[in-house]
Design an enzyme around this catalytic site. Sequence first.
Site, PDB file in Angstrom:
ATOM      1  N   ARG A  90     -19.000  -0.043  89.880  1.00  0.00           N
ATOM      2  CA  ARG A  90     -20.088   1.182  90.422  1.00  0.00           C
ATOM      3  C   ARG A  90     -19.722   1.829  91.193  1.00  0.00           C
ATOM      4  NH1 ARG A  90     -22.902  -0.016  94.700  1.00  0.00           N
ATOM      5  NH2 ARG A  90     -24.872   0.633  93.983  1.00  0.00           N
ATOM      6  N   PRO A 144     -11.587 -19.198  97.105  1.00  0.00           N
ATOM      7  CA  PRO A 144     -12.088 -19.232  98.777  1.00  0.00           C
ATOM      8  C   PRO A 144     -11.280 -19.032  99.731  1.00  0.00           C
ATOM      9  CG  PRO A 144     -12.132 -21.405  97.452  1.00  0.00           C
ATOM     10  CD  PRO A 144     -11.867 -20.400  96.540  1.00  0.00           C
ATOM     11  N   ASP A 162     -25.730   3.546  99.569  1.00  0.00           N
ATOM     12  CA  ASP A 162     -26.025   1.921  99.762  1.00  0.00           C
ATOM     13  C   ASP A 162     -25.749   1.283 101.136  1.00  0.00           C
ATOM     14  OD1 ASP A 162     -25.601   2.112  96.987  1.00  0.00           O
ATOM     15  OD2 ASP A 162     -23.427   1.523  96.800  1.00  0.00           O
TER      16      ASP A 162
HETATM   17  N1  ADE Z   1     -13.585 -19.686  93.456  1.00  0.00           N
HETATM   18  C1  ADE Z   1     -14.164 -20.697  94.147  1.00  0.00           C
HETATM   19  N2  ADE Z   1     -14.965 -20.325  95.229  1.00  0.00           N
HETATM   20  C2  ADE Z   1     -14.806 -18.967  95.396  1.00  0.00           C
HETATM   21  C3  ADE Z   1     -15.105 -17.840  96.361  1.00  0.00           C
HETATM   22  N3  ADE Z   1     -15.798 -18.295  97.136  1.00  0.00           N
HETATM   23  N4  ADE Z   1     -14.537 -16.838  95.986  1.00  0.00           N
HETATM   24  C4  ADE Z   1     -13.890 -16.330  95.231  1.00  0.00           C
HETATM   25  N5  ADE Z   1     -13.351 -17.293  94.304  1.00  0.00           N
HETATM   26  C5  ADE Z   1     -13.791 -18.324  94.201  1.00  0.00           C
END
Ligand code: ADE
Length: 244
Positions: free
Chosen positions: A152, A87, A167
Amino acid sequence: MKIEVLTLFPGMFSGVMSESMMWKARDRGLLDFAARDIRDFAGDKHRQVDDTPYGGGGGMILKPDVLVRAIESVKGDADAPVILLSPQGRKLTHAVAAELSQLPRLILVCGHYEGVDERVRELAISDEISIGDYVLTGGELAAMVLIDAVVRLIPGVLGAEGAQDRDSHAHGLLEGPHYTRPPEFRGLGVPAVLTSGHHAEVERWRRRGALKRTWQRRPDLLASAALSDDERAYLAQLDAGEAD
Ligand code: ADE
């Protein structure tokens, strides 16, 4: 393209990578995919991959020795980006997916628990990507999202060549509405232009549909979209309530 994923849960990938477009890409020889179990690189007989954090606090941290050994073993001597899903990474967008789709090889590392020992980032990670501002229990689902978005875009993976060009997000706009048979459904018809056979008119209708949908749902995207004077005039009409 060759994609290797390092994960504690390789089984999570079997369904996604064996169905639909991901399977077609593999079947056509356009994608070589392998999920490798990080636990196979643990040094001890308990196959321990994680440990408690220095300084206390909850959660478990993936051990640097195991993870770096796993990355180096998969990578070998060849150059390849090693992408940690987390994240804290840069956000996955169409532009990032398009950039990655040009590369011959990707190594994806799925974090788990509270994260990875910081030295793994310093020693073995070249890029870090997040799929959005929320926290998943691990990087696996994020890796699958990234793989799908990237694969893709590899030429030949989707049947209709160039379909990706329309897209949502490919040109900075959302896609407009689509219709298929039947011509009338529960009292709702289909816009006449779509059955008129006038290709230029259909294109213009589609572009306006994309503009209107973006204007309604993601007006923030309009600021950076490449628009003609005519299209800007149409948006001004929408703003003024003078167009539909
Ligand atoms: N691992 C945990 N949360 C994540 C996210 N939002 N994006 C990528 N990997 C993650």
